[in-house]
Write a protein that holds these residues in place. Structure first.
Motif, PDB file in Angstrom:
ATOM      1  N   CYS A  36       0.885  -1.171   0.000  1.00 48.42           N
ATOM      2  CA  CYS A  36       0.000   0.000   0.000  1.00 48.42           C
ATOM      3  C   CYS A  36       0.925   1.224   0.000  1.00 48.42           C
ATOM      4  N   PRO A  37       1.423   1.629  -1.168  1.00 47.48           N
ATOM      5  CA  PRO A  37       2.475   2.634  -1.241  1.00 47.48           C
ATOM      6  C   PRO A  37       2.078   4.030  -0.760  1.00 47.48           C
ATOM      7  N   SER A  38       0.808   4.343  -0.682  1.00 45.61           N
ATOM      8  CA  SER A  38       0.369   5.664  -0.224  1.00 45.61           C
ATOM      9  C   SER A  38       0.079   5.700   1.274  1.00 45.61           C
ATOM     10  N   LEU A  39       0.070   4.539   1.911  1.00 43.43           N
ATOM     11  CA  LEU A  39      -0.265   4.477   3.338  1.00 43.43           C
ATOM     12  C   LEU A  39       0.767   5.239   4.158  1.00 43.43           C
ATOM     13  N   SER A  40       0.272   6.239   4.900  1.00 40.36           N
ATOM     14  CA  SER A  40       1.189   7.042   5.718  1.00 40.36           C
ATOM     15  C   SER A  40       0.741   7.123   7.171  1.00 40.36           C
ATOM     16  N   LYS A  58       4.312  -4.950   4.838  1.00 41.73           N
ATOM     17  CA  LYS A  58       5.392  -5.066   3.851  1.00 41.73           C
ATOM     18  C   LYS A  58       5.118  -4.164   2.639  1.00 41.73           C
ATOM     19  N   GLY A  59       6.120  -3.382   2.292  1.00 44.30           N
ATOM     20  CA  GLY A  59       6.023  -2.571   1.079  1.00 44.30           C
ATOM     21  C   GLY A  59       5.196  -1.305   1.210  1.00 44.30           C
ATOM     22  N   CYS A  60       4.897  -0.897   2.429  1.00 39.75           N
ATOM     23  CA  CYS A  60       4.183   0.369   2.636  1.00 39.75           C
ATOM     24  C   CYS A  60       5.234   1.478   2.690  1.00 39.75           C
ATOM     25  N   THR A  61       5.686   1.880   1.528  1.00 39.96           N
ATOM     26  CA  THR A  61       6.870   2.727   1.389  1.00 39.96           C
ATOM     27  C   THR A  61       6.696   4.153   1.901  1.00 39.96           C
ATOM     28  N   ASN A  62       5.476   4.603   2.113  1.00 39.23           N
ATOM     29  CA  ASN A  62       5.247   5.970   2.591  1.00 39.23           C
ATOM     30  C   ASN A  62       5.002   6.029   4.100  1.00 39.23           C
ATOM     31  N   LEU A  63       4.997   4.879   4.736  1.00 39.27           N
ATOM     32  CA  LEU A  63       4.731   4.815   6.176  1.00 39.27           C
ATOM     33  C   LEU A  63       5.994   5.195   6.939  1.00 39.27           C
ATOM     34  N   GLY A  64       5.899   6.290   7.711  1.00 39.42           N
ATOM     35  CA  GLY A  64       7.075   6.805   8.394  1.00 39.42           C
ATOM     36  C   GLY A  64       7.187   6.402   9.848  1.00 39.42           C
ATOM     37  N   ASN A  65       6.078   6.087  10.471  1.00 40.00           N
ATOM     38  CA  ASN A  65       6.135   5.655  11.868  1.00 40.00           C
ATOM     39  C   ASN A  65       4.889   4.869  12.213  1.00 40.00           C
ATOM     40  N   LEU A  66       4.965   4.205  13.346  1.00 40.46           N
ATOM     41  CA  LEU A  66       3.847   3.420  13.845  1.00 40.46           C
ATOM     42  C   LEU A  66       3.301   4.125  15.077  1.00 40.46           C
ATOM     43  N   PRO A  67       1.996   4.024  15.325  1.00 38.68           N
ATOM     44  CA  PRO A  67       1.484   4.621  16.555  1.00 38.68           C
ATOM     45  C   PRO A  67       2.116   3.935  17.766  1.00 38.68           C
ATOM     46  N   ARG A  68       2.438   4.701  18.760  1.00 38.94           N
ATOM     47  CA  ARG A  68       3.174   4.182  19.922  1.00 38.94           C
ATOM     48  C   ARG A  68       2.424   3.033  20.603  1.00 38.94           C
ATOM     49  N   ASN A  69       1.091   3.101  20.608  1.00 35.76           N
ATOM     50  CA  ASN A  69       0.328   2.068  21.316  1.00 35.76           C
ATOM     51  C   ASN A  69       0.315   0.720  20.588  1.00 35.76           C
ATOM     52  N   ILE A  70       0.873   0.658  19.399  1.00 33.28           N
ATOM     53  CA  ILE A  70       0.975  -0.634  18.707  1.00 33.28           C
ATOM     54  C   ILE A  70       1.890  -1.575  19.491  1.00 33.28           C
ATOM     55  N   TYR A  71       2.825  -0.988  20.226  1.00 33.84           N
ATOM     56  CA  TYR A  71       3.780  -1.784  20.993  1.00 33.84           C
ATOM     57  C   TYR A  71       3.160  -2.399  22.248  1.00 33.84           C
ATOM     58  N   GLN A  72       1.920  -2.032  22.556  1.00 35.30           N
ATOM     59  CA  GLN A  72       1.221  -2.592  23.715  1.00 35.30           C
ATOM     60  C   GLN A  72       0.479  -3.874  23.366  1.00 35.30           C
TER      61      GLN A  72
END
Length: 142
Positions: A36-40, A58-72
């Motif tokens: 999903c190349p536009s996913l940011s 995989k392959g989400c080339t525009n994604l710059g960071n993950l929400p912090r709560n994903i690590y929970q």
């Protein structure tokens, strides 16, 4: 009806810019959003998915960071960030992902990973180690 959904596959959605609000999907087990190349933007409600086992970005080339709560998310076993070339950091909170056994981070900009066994950064981390590193950097044995 949506609350029974276990697998959400939005792969190859080339115009998708942000994930949906996951609030209505409490039983989701697999989130697959490959290529999903536009996913940011990943909606913060992802942190509420207590049954999630797989996150494949995989392959989400525009994604710059993950929400912090994903690590929970304690139930996630596999996190695939391969090809997310703008992701340059995995937060120290990743140690909260108790079930994580496979981390694939090939072709990302990640250069440092926390070694929780020694509470220090692995400055020689290579993104090409991919899933092989997860057991050691999370202090677990397979």
């Amino acid at each position: 009806m949506m609350e029974k959904l276990k697998i959400l596959n939005l792969s190859h959605s080339k115009y998708l810019k942000s994930t949906p609000d996951f609030t209505k999907l409490p039983n989701l087990e697999k989130l697959i959003m490959k290529d999903c190349p536009s996913l940011s933007d990943v909606h913060p409600s992802i942190g509420d998915l207590k049954n999630l086992h797989l996150i494949n970005l995989k392959g989400c080339t525009n994604l710059g960071n993950l929400p912090r709560n994903i690590y929970q998310l304690k139930s996630v076993k596999t996190l695939n960030l391969s090809g997310c070339s703008k992701i340059d950091k995995l937060e120290e909170d990743i140690v909260q992902m108790e079930s994580l056994t496979t981390l694939i981070a090939e072709n990302t900009a990640v250069t440092q990973v926390l070694d929780v066994t020694n509470n220090e950064l692995l400055t020689s981390y290579s993104p090409f180690w991919g899933h092989a590193i997860v057991s050691s950097f999370l202090g677990r044995r397979e």
